[in-house]
Design a protein around this motif. Structure first.
Motif, PDB file in Angstrom:
ATOM      1  N   GLN A 385      43.149  20.564  52.021  1.00 59.14           N
ATOM      2  CA  GLN A 385      44.566  20.014  52.572  1.00 59.14           C
ATOM      3  C   GLN A 385      44.010  20.324  53.655  1.00 59.14           C
ATOM      4  O   GLN A 385      44.571  21.084  55.250  1.00 59.14           O
ATOM      5  CB  GLN A 385      45.848  20.535  51.606  1.00 59.14           C
ATOM      6  CG  GLN A 385      46.461  20.804  52.767  1.00 59.14           C
ATOM      7  CD  GLN A 385      47.441  19.388  53.510  1.00 59.14           C
ATOM      8  OE1 GLN A 385      47.496  18.626  53.207  1.00 59.14           O
ATOM      9  NE2 GLN A 385      47.761  19.032  54.717  1.00 59.14           N
ATOM     10  N   GLY A 386      44.020  21.850  53.478  1.00 60.38           N
ATOM     11  CA  GLY A 386      43.402  23.022  54.429  1.00 60.38           C
ATOM     12  C   GLY A 386      42.384  22.520  55.139  1.00 60.38           C
ATOM     13  O   GLY A 386      41.994  23.566  56.293  1.00 60.38           O
ATOM     14  N   GLY A 387      41.883  21.766  54.898  1.00 59.32           N
ATOM     15  CA  GLY A 387      39.367  21.721  55.368  1.00 59.32           C
ATOM     16  C   GLY A 387      40.411  21.300  56.924  1.00 59.32           C
ATOM     17  O   GLY A 387      40.956  20.520  57.986  1.00 59.32           O
ATOM     18  N   SER A 388      39.164  21.050  57.858  1.00 57.20           N
ATOM     19  CA  SER A 388      38.670  20.914  58.722  1.00 57.20           C
ATOM     20  C   SER A 388      37.348  19.920  59.306  1.00 57.20           C
ATOM     21  O   SER A 388      36.439  20.195  57.917  1.00 57.20           O
ATOM     22  CB  SER A 388      38.842  21.920  59.689  1.00 57.20           C
ATOM     23  OG  SER A 388      37.487  22.736  60.078  1.00 57.20           O
ATOM     24  N   GLY A 389      36.914  19.557  60.131  1.00 54.92           N
ATOM     25  CA  GLY A 389      35.733  18.239  59.914  1.00 54.92           C
ATOM     26  C   GLY A 389      35.992  17.616  59.611  1.00 54.92           C
ATOM     27  O   GLY A 389      36.629  16.943  59.487  1.00 54.92           O
ATOM     28  N   ALA A 390      34.608  17.755  58.419  1.00 49.84           N
ATOM     29  CA  ALA A 390      34.721  17.401  58.114  1.00 49.84           C
ATOM     30  C   ALA A 390      35.356  16.960  56.343  1.00 49.84           C
ATOM     31  O   ALA A 390      35.767  15.860  55.073  1.00 49.84           O
ATOM     32  CB  ALA A 390      33.019  17.033  56.643  1.00 49.84           C
ATOM     33  N   GLN A 391      35.778  17.939  55.997  1.00 48.13           N
ATOM     34  CA  GLN A 391      36.569  18.307  55.239  1.00 48.13           C
ATOM     35  C   GLN A 391      38.323  18.093  55.260  1.00 48.13           C
ATOM     36  O   GLN A 391      39.258  17.798  54.285  1.00 48.13           O
ATOM     37  CB  GLN A 391      36.996  19.430  54.528  1.00 48.13           C
ATOM     38  CG  GLN A 391      35.841  19.941  53.932  1.00 48.13           C
ATOM     39  CD  GLN A 391      34.515  20.111  54.425  1.00 48.13           C
ATOM     40  OE1 GLN A 391      33.650  21.104  55.967  1.00 48.13           O
ATOM     41  NE2 GLN A 391      32.694  19.790  54.811  1.00 48.13           N
ATOM     42  N   ALA A 392      38.648  17.163  56.587  1.00 51.10           N
ATOM     43  CA  ALA A 392      39.695  16.889  56.867  1.00 51.10           C
ATOM     44  C   ALA A 392      40.922  16.363  56.132  1.00 51.10           C
ATOM     45  O   ALA A 392      40.392  14.977  55.846  1.00 51.10           O
ATOM     46  CB  ALA A 392      40.340  17.060  58.986  1.00 51.10           C
ATOM     47  N   PRO A 393      41.659  15.815  55.966  1.00 47.48           N
ATOM     48  CA  PRO A 393      42.584  15.053  55.253  1.00 47.48           C
ATOM     49  C   PRO A 393      42.631  13.423  55.923  1.00 47.48           C
ATOM     50  O   PRO A 393      42.954  13.745  57.385  1.00 47.48           O
ATOM     51  CB  PRO A 393      44.611  15.585  55.209  1.00 47.48           C
ATOM     52  CG  PRO A 393      44.224  16.811  55.506  1.00 47.48           C
ATOM     53  CD  PRO A 393      42.823  17.423  56.444  1.00 47.48           C
ATOM     54  N   GLY A 394      42.420  12.693  55.736  1.00 45.53           N
ATOM     55  CA  GLY A 394      42.211  11.114  56.101  1.00 45.53           C
ATOM     56  C   GLY A 394      40.965  11.531  56.399  1.00 45.53           C
ATOM     57  O   GLY A 394      40.026  10.063  57.125  1.00 45.53           O
ATOM     58  N   ARG A 395      39.686  11.785  56.632  1.00 46.26           N
ATOM     59  CA  ARG A 395      38.474  11.755  57.102  1.00 46.26           C
ATOM     60  C   ARG A 395      38.088  10.862  56.306  1.00 46.26           C
ATOM     61  O   ARG A 395      37.875  10.788  54.980  1.00 46.26           O
ATOM     62  CB  ARG A 395      38.035  13.190  57.203  1.00 46.26           C
ATOM     63  CG  ARG A 395      38.144  13.951  58.435  1.00 46.26           C
ATOM     64  CD  ARG A 395      37.749  13.074  59.753  1.00 46.26           C
ATOM     65  NE  ARG A 395      36.665  12.858  59.922  1.00 46.26           N
ATOM     66  CZ  ARG A 395      35.447  14.505  60.548  1.00 46.26           C
ATOM     67  NH1 ARG A 395      36.336  15.226  60.937  1.00 46.26           N
ATOM     68  NH2 ARG A 395      34.241  13.699  60.454  1.00 46.26           N
ATOM     69  N   ALA A 396      36.842  10.139  56.346  1.00 50.04           N
ATOM     70  CA  ALA A 396      36.191   9.074  56.376  1.00 50.04           C
ATOM     71  C   ALA A 396      35.283  10.550  54.523  1.00 50.04           C
ATOM     72  O   ALA A 396      35.447  10.909  54.673  1.00 50.04           O
ATOM     73  CB  ALA A 396      34.655   8.323  57.285  1.00 50.04           C
ATOM     74  N   SER A 397      34.635   9.631  53.454  1.00 52.66           N
ATOM     75  CA  SER A 397      34.045  10.244  52.534  1.00 52.66           C
ATOM     76  C   SER A 397      32.260  10.810  53.378  1.00 52.66           C
ATOM     77  O   SER A 397      31.814   9.953  53.785  1.00 52.66           O
ATOM     78  CB  SER A 397      34.258   9.288  51.136  1.00 52.66           C
ATOM     79  OG  SER A 397      33.224   9.623  50.747  1.00 52.66           O
ATOM     80  N   SER A 398      32.594  12.183  52.922  1.00 51.09           N
ATOM     81  CA  SER A 398      31.238  12.598  53.068  1.00 51.09           C
ATOM     82  C   SER A 398      30.022  11.953  51.851  1.00 51.09           C
ATOM     83  O   SER A 398      28.840  12.537  51.894  1.00 51.09           O
ATOM     84  CB  SER A 398      31.098  14.378  52.802  1.00 51.09           C
ATOM     85  OG  SER A 398      32.019  14.105  53.936  1.00 51.09           O
TER      86      SER A 398
END
Length: 418
Positions: A385-398
């Motif tokens: 929830q608090g992530g940004s960049g690759a960890q941001a909610p809704g981002r494509a899977s890494s």
């Protein structure tokens, strides 16, 4: 007078040659027989998984939802004082199961387990030793070894290639729910320590739990927007044999929010036997309690027993949190009295088959995923929830194609064969 009869027989050299030829033929035949037997076991395992898939679909047809993972009865009212021993869901309870049951319990009557379901769903189920019990309906917490149904083994829940049997396990299973490509909130889901539905906990769970199953949350096929045929809903897991296998005896030194999946593949593996932990490795679940390892409790919804995720590729090393991490409930389940068996973590599927594992897709198809599936970068933290960049909610899977297959609604296109 000369004896004209001819004496016929084998010379010693001829006998040795014949024995050698027979030995070579047997040596060539045995591997073929073993391969044929494993092929039959693998097919039987796939058929068991198909039965589970049919059970999930029949359950959905009956109740308009998938069976809940982490469900059951609550032994206390929501809103009880957190931290009070005996009132947290992570504590043993003989009068309720504290919503810790796995999705497998719900589908038991749909996979030819009606007799077992009758014991579970009604009061006074028998004890493990066969004596009369005085239990409430739906039983106690699933790590109670005295309650008979929790120790029952169903052939449908077992892979014939897995030789694990008997104690210290209760009732083993080789099939686990897929929670997606993030471990955060993978044990408690959107609930507080006292099973209250907290706003923050629910928000954290929505951001991180992107798989077909979400702990303590009702899910349906309509929630799988990426398509049932493109989403893994269950995966195969090997059960522990007490041999320090890195796939079945997780390390519990993981710090969520800090340690990337690559942490599981560090120097704690034995260089001479990469699939096993070094003998000096002490932070293993099996070192603390030999009954708290992969697949040892079919009815227990806690991640180590009946959960897999699509972060590390199949048959990779496993690791979980120590349980009582309360520094940031955004990352973990934050119950003050949690044991390591309640911890979430990086839990890839595993099997005793050669080269890969079976997975169950949302449409009921069973597919074999190889260990070499494209799985992105293990040096990237999962979404939260608090992530940004690759960890941001809704981002494509890494985690590449493997991560895409585990998410239910990330609008990722599956354009590769798997």
């Amino acid at each position: 007078m000369k004896d004209s009869r001819i004496r016929r027989g084998f010379t010693l050299v001829e006998l040795l040659v014949v024995i050698a030829i027979i030995g070579v033929l047997v040596g060539l035949l045995l591997p073929a027989v073993q391969a044929a037997r494993e092929a039959a076991r693998r097919m039987s395992c796939s058929n068991n998984f198909k039965q589970i898939g049919l059970g999930i679909h029949n359950y959905h047809s009956a109740y308009k939802q998938m069976p809940r993972h982490k469900t059951g009865t609550s032994g206390f009212k929501s809103g009880s004082v957190a931290g009070l021993t005996g009132l947290e869901w992570s504590q043993p309870n003989n009068s309720a199961n504290n919503e810790e049951l796995s999705f497998l319990v719900g589908i038991i009557p749909f996979i030819e387990g009606q007799a077992l379901w009758e014991q579970i769903s009604n009061p006074n189920a028998p004890n493990t030793n066969g004596s009369a019990g005085t239990w409430t309906a739906m039983g106690p917490t699933p790590y109670n070894g005295t309650y008979g149904p929790w120790s029952a083994e169903s052939p449908t829940l077992r892979c014939p290639s897995d030789p694990g049997v008997g104690l210290p396990a209760f009732g083993r299973t080789n099939y686990a729910a897929c929670l997606g490509d993030s471990p955060y909130r993978g044990s408690a889901g959107g609930t507080t320590a006292t099973l209250g539905r907290g706003s923050n906990e629910s928000q954290y769970t929505r951001a991180a739990m992107r798989g077909a199953f979400v702990p303590r949350q009702t899910m349906a096929f309509r929630d799988i927007l990426d398509g049932l045929a493109n989403t893994v809903i269950c995966g195969e897991i090997a059960t522990d044999l007490g041999d320090r296998d890195t796939r079945t005896n997780p390390r519990h030194a993981l710090v969520l929010g800090t340690d990337t999946p690559a942490t599981c593949n560090d120097t704690f593996g034995d260089p001479n036997r990469p699939q096993f932990w070094i003998s000096t490795q002490t932070t293993l679940l099996g070192n603390n309690s030999s009954a708290e390892v992969r697949g040892y409790r079919w009815a227990d919804g806690n991640p180590v027993f009946t959960v897999m995720n699509t972060i590390l590729p199949p048959n990779a090393k496993t690791c979980v949190t120590s349980g009582a991490q309360t520094t940031n409930p955004e990352y973990n389940d934050g119950t003050a009295n949690s044991a390591a068996r309640h911890g979430s973590g990086y839990l890839p599927p595993s099997s005793r088959h050669q080269g890969g594992v079976h997975v169950l897709m949302g449409d009921g198809a069973v597919k074999f995923i190889t260990d070499s599936i494209e799985a992105g970068s293990a040096n990237v933290l999962p979404v939260y929830q608090g992530g940004s960049g690759a960890q941001a909610p809704g981002r494509a899977s890494s985690y590449g194609l493997w991560g895409k297959l585990g998410t239910r609604a990330s609008k990722e296109v599956i354009d590769s064969e798997f």
